[in-house]
Design a protein around this motif. Structure first.
Motif, PDB file in Angstrom:
ATOM      1  N   GLN A 233       1.142  -1.249  -0.295  1.00 34.85           N
ATOM      2  CA  GLN A 233       0.119   0.576  -0.005  1.00 34.85           C
ATOM      3  C   GLN A 233       1.013   1.606  -0.032  1.00 34.85           C
ATOM      4  N   VAL A 234       1.791   1.162   1.176  1.00 34.58           N
ATOM      5  CA  VAL A 234       2.872   2.072   0.854  1.00 34.58           C
ATOM      6  C   VAL A 234       3.646   2.790  -0.722  1.00 34.58           C
ATOM      7  N   ASN A 235       3.610   1.299  -1.311  1.00 28.99           N
ATOM      8  CA  ASN A 235       4.136   1.750  -2.742  1.00 28.99           C
ATOM      9  C   ASN A 235       3.301   1.792  -3.448  1.00 28.99           C
ATOM     10  N   LYS A 236       2.181   1.591  -3.300  1.00 27.78           N
ATOM     11  CA  LYS A 236       0.605   1.983  -4.445  1.00 27.78           C
ATOM     12  C   LYS A 236       0.550   4.096  -4.342  1.00 27.78           C
ATOM     13  N   ASN A 237       0.785   4.369  -2.900  1.00 29.27           N
ATOM     14  CA  ASN A 237       0.604   5.470  -2.611  1.00 29.27           C
ATOM     15  C   ASN A 237       1.432   6.297  -2.719  1.00 29.27           C
ATOM     16  N   ASN A 238       3.002   5.613  -3.106  1.00 35.74           N
ATOM     17  CA  ASN A 238       3.970   6.554  -3.752  1.00 35.74           C
ATOM     18  C   ASN A 238       4.047   6.793  -5.453  1.00 35.74           C
ATOM     19  N   LYS A 239       3.207   5.432  -5.973  1.00 38.50           N
ATOM     20  CA  LYS A 239       3.505   5.683  -7.422  1.00 38.50           C
ATOM     21  C   LYS A 239       1.958   6.364  -7.874  1.00 38.50           C
ATOM     22  N   GLY A 240       1.054   7.133  -6.426  1.00 38.12           N
ATOM     23  CA  GLY A 240      -0.173   7.445  -7.489  1.00 38.12           C
ATOM     24  C   GLY A 240      -1.203   6.206  -7.354  1.00 38.12           C
ATOM     25  N   ASP A 241      -1.561   5.227  -7.349  1.00 40.39           N
ATOM     26  CA  ASP A 241      -2.369   4.128  -7.540  1.00 40.39           C
ATOM     27  C   ASP A 241      -3.412   3.970  -5.850  1.00 40.39           C
ATOM     28  N   ALA A 242      -3.295   4.871  -5.000  1.00 35.75           N
ATOM     29  CA  ALA A 242      -3.566   4.426  -3.930  1.00 35.75           C
ATOM     30  C   ALA A 242      -3.494   6.003  -3.133  1.00 35.75           C
ATOM     31  N   VAL A 243      -4.229   6.102  -2.117  1.00 30.19           N
ATOM     32  CA  VAL A 243      -3.962   6.789  -1.041  1.00 30.19           C
ATOM     33  C   VAL A 243      -4.916   5.534   0.307  1.00 30.19           C
ATOM     34  N   ASN A 244      -3.907   5.631   1.052  1.00 31.11           N
ATOM     35  CA  ASN A 244      -4.505   4.871   2.392  1.00 31.11           C
ATOM     36  C   ASN A 244      -3.632   5.949   3.852  1.00 31.11           C
ATOM     37  N   ILE A 245      -4.973   6.094   4.464  1.00 23.69           N
ATOM     38  CA  ILE A 245      -5.365   6.747   5.935  1.00 23.69           C
ATOM     39  C   ILE A 245      -4.984   6.131   7.138  1.00 23.69           C
ATOM     40  N   LEU A 246      -4.668   6.978   7.811  1.00 21.04           N
ATOM     41  CA  LEU A 246      -4.775   5.909   9.133  1.00 21.04           C
ATOM     42  C   LEU A 246      -5.539   7.176  10.249  1.00 21.04           C
ATOM     43  N   ALA A 247      -6.137   6.999  11.372  1.00 22.19           N
ATOM     44  CA  ALA A 247      -7.336   7.391  12.051  1.00 22.19           C
ATOM     45  C   ALA A 247      -6.429   7.011  13.251  1.00 22.19           C
ATOM     46  N   THR A 248      -5.288   7.839  14.218  1.00 21.09           N
ATOM     47  CA  THR A 248      -5.305   7.401  15.264  1.00 21.09           C
ATOM     48  C   THR A 248      -5.619   8.254  16.759  1.00 21.09           C
ATOM     49  N   HIS A 249      -6.338   8.318  17.408  1.00 17.80           N
ATOM     50  CA  HIS A 249      -5.919   8.398  19.124  1.00 17.80           C
ATOM     51  C   HIS A 249      -4.984   7.864  20.110  1.00 17.80           C
ATOM     52  N   ASN A 250      -4.439   8.917  20.333  1.00 17.25           N
ATOM     53  CA  ASN A 250      -3.492   8.452  21.898  1.00 17.25           C
ATOM     54  C   ASN A 250      -2.551   7.764  21.250  1.00 17.25           C
ATOM     55  N   GLY A 251      -2.048   7.949  19.552  1.00 20.65           N
ATOM     56  CA  GLY A 251      -0.921   7.206  19.243  1.00 20.65           C
ATOM     57  C   GLY A 251      -1.901   5.767  19.004  1.00 20.65           C
ATOM     58  N   ARG A 252      -2.842   5.533  19.021  1.00 23.70           N
ATOM     59  CA  ARG A 252      -3.452   3.880  18.546  1.00 23.70           C
ATOM     60  C   ARG A 252      -3.907   4.434  17.541  1.00 23.70           C
ATOM     61  N   VAL A 253      -3.839   3.157  16.122  1.00 25.16           N
ATOM     62  CA  VAL A 253      -4.330   2.578  14.816  1.00 25.16           C
ATOM     63  C   VAL A 253      -6.201   2.752  15.572  1.00 25.16           C
ATOM     64  N   ILE A 254      -7.016   3.119  15.192  1.00 23.31           N
ATOM     65  CA  ILE A 254      -8.406   3.501  15.384  1.00 23.31           C
ATOM     66  C   ILE A 254      -9.677   3.324  14.121  1.00 23.31           C
ATOM     67  N   GLY A 255      -8.961   3.852  13.004  1.00 18.65           N
ATOM     68  CA  GLY A 255      -9.601   3.830  11.530  1.00 18.65           C
ATOM     69  C   GLY A 255      -8.391   3.261  10.575  1.00 18.65           C
ATOM     70  N   TYR A 256      -9.205   3.234   9.910  1.00 20.12           N
ATOM     71  CA  TYR A 256      -8.203   3.120   8.248  1.00 20.12           C
ATOM     72  C   TYR A 256      -9.334   3.532   7.072  1.00 20.12           C
ATOM     73  N   CYS A 257      -8.471   4.293   6.115  1.00 16.12           N
ATOM     74  CA  CYS A 257      -9.765   4.284   4.669  1.00 16.12           C
ATOM     75  C   CYS A 257      -8.778   4.476   3.643  1.00 16.12           C
ATOM     76  N   GLY A 258      -9.000   3.759   2.798  1.00 17.65           N
ATOM     77  CA  GLY A 258      -8.275   3.670   1.739  1.00 17.65           C
ATOM     78  C   GLY A 258      -8.469   3.448   0.193  1.00 17.65           C
ATOM     79  N   ILE A 259      -8.783   4.279  -0.863  1.00 17.40           N
ATOM     80  CA  ILE A 259      -8.478   4.026  -2.552  1.00 17.40           C
ATOM     81  C   ILE A 259      -7.654   3.305  -2.840  1.00 17.40           C
ATOM     82  N   ASP A 260      -7.984   2.253  -3.955  1.00 22.44           N
ATOM     83  CA  ASP A 260      -7.115   1.949  -4.604  1.00 22.44           C
ATOM     84  C   ASP A 260      -6.927   2.489  -5.485  1.00 22.44           C
ATOM     85  N   ARG A 261      -6.372   2.584  -6.939  1.00 16.63           N
ATOM     86  CA  ARG A 261      -6.494   2.566  -7.977  1.00 16.63           C
ATOM     87  C   ARG A 261      -7.229   1.155  -9.154  1.00 16.63           C
ATOM     88  N   ASN A 262      -7.895   0.522  -9.598  1.00 17.09           N
ATOM     89  CA  ASN A 262      -8.984  -0.408  -9.964  1.00 17.09           C
ATOM     90  C   ASN A 262      -7.739  -0.832 -10.869  1.00 17.09           C
TER      91      ASN A 262
END
Length: 188
Positions: free
Chosen positions: A65-94
């Protein structure tokens, strides 16, 4: 701090929690491993239904996913609270249909149980959509599927502007029952 792990946004949830959004980085594999396995055990409205993902599988997924983000083929975002992942949202190119579907992004969203219904899903989704418009060149349509019993998510997606385009009758096995899989899209 690299562009990959830059903080995108901070906001206060409806219940007063300080939530931060940022892009994923390879260092997030351990936290995301715990996150996905927790949600999988819950057997909620995601594709995982109790399976346990190994740390090696998660590490490979995160790096991809990091590689896809770097190539412009995805956006992957974490939601964190007090340093803990509490949400994840992504859009990946088809990329399944090669050039024919490169204008389409596949959307996914997960929020941990104790942080649901606090406005986080809406803000995280909108932030991810906004980032995808900027960072996925040629993106024209975002699509998703949602389980028919998940009325909460359907309502959220409609608020974001998604429109239902069809149903796959009994296309999903959810808690020992076959339920409809609803397809929705958003023109960006």
């Amino acid at each position: 701090m690299t562009d990959n792990i830059k903080e995108i946004k901070q906001f206060t949830s409806k219940s007063g929690k300080n939530i931060k959004f940022r892009y994923i980085s390879p260092d997030d594999a351990d936290m995301l491993h715990e996150f996905i396995n927790t949600i999988s055990k819950e057997d909620t409205f995601i594709r995982f239904s109790g399976e346990s993902i190994s740390i090696n599988e998660e590490t490979e997924y995160v790096q991809d996913q990091v590689n896809k983000n770097n190539k412009g083929d995805a956006v992957n975002i974490l939601a964190t609270h007090n340093g803990r992942v509490i949400g994840y949202c992504g859009i990946d190119r088809n990329t399944i249909n090669k050039k024919r579907s490169l204008h389409v992004g596949e959307f996914g969203l997960s929020i941990t149980k104790e942080f649901r219904d606090d406005g986080i899903g809406h803000v995280l989704s909108q932030t991810t959509i906004d980032e995808a418009k900027i960072n996925i060149p040629g993106l024209k349509i975002i699509q998703l599927t949602v389980f028919e019993p998940n009325a909460y998510a359907q309502h959220l997606y409609r608020k974001l502007g998604f429109v239902e385009y069809g149903r796959f009758p009994k296309g999903i096995l959810y808690r020992d029952e076959y339920v409809d899989e609803i397809g929705m899209y958003l023109v960006v």
